[in-house]
Write an enzyme that holds these catalytic residues in place. Structure first.
Site, mmCIF file in Angstrom:
data_model
loop_
_atom_site.group_PDB
_atom_site.id
_atom_site.type_symbol
_atom_site.label_atom_id
_atom_site.label_comp_id
_atom_site.label_asym_id
_atom_site.label_seq_id
_atom_site.Cartn_x
_atom_site.Cartn_y
_atom_site.Cartn_z
ATOM 1 N N LEU A 148 36.917 46.968 41.468
ATOM 2 C CA LEU A 148 37.757 48.091 41.038
ATOM 3 C C LEU A 148 36.940 49.330 40.690
ATOM 4 O O LEU A 148 37.449 50.229 40.006
ATOM 5 C CB LEU A 148 38.609 47.682 39.833
ATOM 6 N N CYS A 203 33.899 44.040 33.321
ATOM 7 C CA CYS A 203 35.332 44.332 33.375
ATOM 8 C C CYS A 203 36.132 43.123 33.846
ATOM 9 O O CYS A 203 37.131 42.744 33.224
ATOM 10 C CB CYS A 203 35.586 45.528 34.288
ATOM 11 N N HIS A 204 35.689 42.496 34.937
ATOM 12 C CA HIS A 204 36.424 41.359 35.485
ATOM 13 C C HIS A 204 35.519 40.192 35.842
ATOM 14 O O HIS A 204 35.946 39.271 36.523
ATOM 15 C CB HIS A 204 37.222 41.791 36.720
ATOM 16 N N GLY A 205 34.259 40.280 35.428
ATOM 17 C CA GLY A 205 33.375 39.126 35.558
ATOM 18 C C GLY A 205 32.797 38.892 36.935
ATOM 19 O O GLY A 205 32.727 37.745 37.388
ATOM 20 N N PRO A 213 35.640 38.235 41.133
ATOM 21 C CA PRO A 213 36.694 38.718 42.055
ATOM 22 C C PRO A 213 36.233 39.757 43.076
ATOM 23 O O PRO A 213 37.006 40.092 43.974
ATOM 24 C CB PRO A 213 37.722 39.326 41.098
#
Length: 239
Positions: free
Chosen positions: A185, A203-205, A218
């Site tokens: 992202l 943020c999202h690993g 991700p």
């Protein structure tokens, strides 16, 4: 008797009106006959002097008795040369207009100045990662250790989500040049962090190794490698 009187009055009035009308017509006739008579005459051939245009005519066409076929080729040649010259001039003018129009779309000087960045590699110690700003994005320059190089080369590209060998991502094994933008992202990963010792996006690993390849999380793709080259005097040029 009354009828006789009325009839006589009507006849007198008719006679008076006839007399007035005759007088007015006579005055009009006298006025018309006393007015001067004017006549307009149009110009005819031979009455006007025609100007001589011999000075402006070509030498081959000054003789009115000569045949124009004898000088047709020379006159046509002049016309062709004139038309060709005008065509070349028009094409050159159109080219200049198009060039100016296209150049108005090009980037300004301040934008071109930021298109490339030079980095002194001697300022980056081994095992460290430095961040620079390039085209509004974070640029990661990593001076890799021999252990990190061996670990990245030992990974089988077939086991990766975005298969890519370490040799495909670096021009010099010691130096890794990537954009610090997570492919998930657009977050900015943290250097020297994560399970694989490369980069980690909190943020999202998403976890990246020391070659900037996605190993866990991700993110679908590896970190982008921008166009760059190494100069002989220890400089790195990106862009």
């Amino acid at each position: 008797t009354k009828l006789i009187l009325l009839d006589s009055l009507l006849q007198e009035r008719k006679m008076q009106s006839s007399a007035v009308r005759a007088v007015s017509l006579g005055q009009l006739a006298r006025a018309t006959s006393s007015a001067p008579v004017t006549q307009t005459r149009s110009l005819h051939a031979g009455n006007v002097d025609v100007p001589d245009f011999s000075y402006y005519r070509r030498s081959a066409t000054k003789d009115p008795t000569s045949s124009n076929k004898a000088t047709a080729e020379s006159r046509q040649g002049f016309s062709y040369v004139l038309a060709g010259g005008l065509g070349v001039l028009g094409a050159y003018s159109a080219k200049s207009v198009v060039n100016q129009f296209v150049s108005s779309w090009s980037a300004s000087q301040d934008v071109l100045a930021l298109a490339k960045i030079e980095i002194k590699l001697a300022d980056i110690p081994e095992g460290k990662n430095m961040t620079f700003k390039w085209r509004g994005k974070p640029l990661f320059i990593r001076h890799r250790t021999p252990e990190e190089i061996d670990q990245c080369k030992a990974v089988d590209p077939a086991t990766l989500r975005d298969p890519q060998a370490d040799e495909e991502r670096v021009k010099n094994a010691e130096w890794l040049v990537i954009l610090g933008v997570c492919t998930h992202l657009g977050c900015v990963p943290i250097a020297n962090a994560g399970e694989f010792g490369g980069y980690y996006c909190p943020c999202h690993g998403s976890h990246y190794d020391a070659s900037g390849r996605i190993r866990k999380g991700p993110a679908p793709l590896n970190l982008e490698v921008p166009e760059h080259e190494f100069l002989e005097d220890g400089l790195l040029v990106v862009g």
